[in-house]
Design an enzyme around this catalytic site. Sequence first.
Site, PDB file in Angstrom:
ATOM      1  N   HIS A  79       3.630 -11.750   6.736  1.00 48.75           N
ATOM      2  CA  HIS A  79       2.873 -10.585   6.266  1.00 48.75           C
ATOM      3  C   HIS A  79       1.958 -10.048   7.369  1.00 48.75           C
ATOM      4  O   HIS A  79       1.737  -8.843   7.469  1.00 48.75           O
ATOM      5  CB  HIS A  79       2.052 -10.951   5.027  1.00 48.75           C
ATOM      6  CG  HIS A  79       2.898 -11.508   3.916  1.00 48.75           C
ATOM      7  ND1 HIS A  79       3.862 -10.755   3.280  1.00 48.75           N
ATOM      8  CD2 HIS A  79       2.958 -12.751   3.375  1.00 48.75           C
ATOM      9  CE1 HIS A  79       4.475 -11.509   2.377  1.00 48.75           C
ATOM     10  NE2 HIS A  79       3.937 -12.728   2.410  1.00 48.75           N
ATOM     11  N   ASP A 100     -15.649   9.748  -7.215  1.00 51.24           N
ATOM     12  CA  ASP A 100     -15.985  11.154  -7.455  1.00 51.24           C
ATOM     13  C   ASP A 100     -16.570  11.285  -8.863  1.00 51.24           C
ATOM     14  O   ASP A 100     -16.865  10.274  -9.520  1.00 51.24           O
ATOM     15  CB  ASP A 100     -14.779  12.070  -7.204  1.00 51.24           C
ATOM     16  CG  ASP A 100     -13.713  11.984  -8.286  1.00 51.24           C
ATOM     17  OD1 ASP A 100     -13.841  11.134  -9.210  1.00 51.24           O
ATOM     18  OD2 ASP A 100     -12.743  12.751  -8.220  1.00 51.24           O
ATOM     19  N   HIS A 156      -0.184  -9.763   0.450  1.00 52.88           N
ATOM     20  CA  HIS A 156       0.874  -9.263   1.343  1.00 52.88           C
ATOM     21  C   HIS A 156       0.407  -8.170   2.299  1.00 52.88           C
ATOM     22  O   HIS A 156       0.885  -8.106   3.430  1.00 52.88           O
ATOM     23  CB  HIS A 156       2.047  -8.718   0.517  1.00 52.88           C
ATOM     24  CG  HIS A 156       2.849  -9.776  -0.162  1.00 52.88           C
ATOM     25  ND1 HIS A 156       4.136  -9.586  -0.589  1.00 52.88           N
ATOM     26  CD2 HIS A 156       2.535 -11.058  -0.510  1.00 52.88           C
ATOM     27  CE1 HIS A 156       4.602 -10.701  -1.154  1.00 52.88           C
ATOM     28  NE2 HIS A 156       3.635 -11.606  -1.131  1.00 52.88           N
ATOM     29  N   THR A 212      -7.453   9.385 -10.815  1.00 57.95           N
ATOM     30  CA  THR A 212      -6.234   8.571 -10.749  1.00 57.95           C
ATOM     31  C   THR A 212      -6.333   7.408  -9.759  1.00 57.95           C
ATOM     32  O   THR A 212      -5.479   6.524  -9.763  1.00 57.95           O
ATOM     33  CB  THR A 212      -5.046   9.432 -10.284  1.00 57.95           C
ATOM     34  OG1 THR A 212      -5.379   9.971  -8.986  1.00 57.95           O
ATOM     35  CG2 THR A 212      -4.771  10.572 -11.260  1.00 57.95           C
ATOM     36  N   CYS A 242     -11.444   7.393  -8.605  1.00 57.92           N
ATOM     37  CA  CYS A 242     -11.454   8.823  -8.937  1.00 57.92           C
ATOM     38  C   CYS A 242     -10.680   8.946 -10.251  1.00 57.92           C
ATOM     39  O   CYS A 242     -10.557   7.958 -10.973  1.00 57.92           O
ATOM     40  CB  CYS A 242     -10.909   9.693  -7.805  1.00 57.92           C
ATOM     41  SG  CYS A 242      -9.171   9.490  -7.400  1.00 57.92           S
TER      42      CYS A 242
END
Length: 149
Positions: free
Chosen positions: A133, A8, A98, A67, A65
Site C-alpha cells: 500500500h 460549510d 490502504h 455530500t 458538507c
Amino acid sequence: MKIGIGNDHAGVEMKMQIMEYLKSLGHEVVNYGTDTTESCHYPLIGEKVGRAVAAGEVECAVLICGTGVGISIAANKVNGVRAAVCSDTTTARLVKEHNNANIIAFGARIVGIELAKDIVKAYLDADFLEGRHAVRVAMFEEIENRSGD
Ligand code: RB5
C-alpha cells in the site's frame, strides 16, 4: 491526537456534534469553521483544512458538507492531501489501511449523526498497513510532481 475539522453551512450542526465526540475520545480539535448556517463557499474551507493537514498543523482532519464531495475535492487539490468521502464504516477503515487518507469527509445530508460518529471512530482506530500500500500511496505524490510539468 490533534485533529482539524471544517465544514460549510450544510455541516454546521453535525460538525458541532462531531467536535464534542472527538473531545470525548480525548482528542484536541482545531475548528476551521464555518460556525454559521449562512451560505458559504465549501472550496475555501476544504483548501484551508487541506493546507493545515499538509503543513502538519494537525495530524488529520474531518470535513463535512452536504455530500462530503465538494469539500473533499477542494482539499484534494492541495499537494499531500488524501481526502476520502465515506458513508460507511468499512470504507472509513480501509481508506486509512490502504490509502493512508489524512482527511475523512462525509455528507451531513447523507449520513446521520450516529453513523458519522462510527465513521470517524473506524477511521481513527485503523492503522495504515504499509507494504504494497505504501508503494501505491507514494504514487499519489508522483502524480502531484508530474502535474507541475
Ligand atoms: C451546499 O448547498 C452544497 O452544495 C455543499 O454542501 C456540498 O454538498 C457540495 O459538495
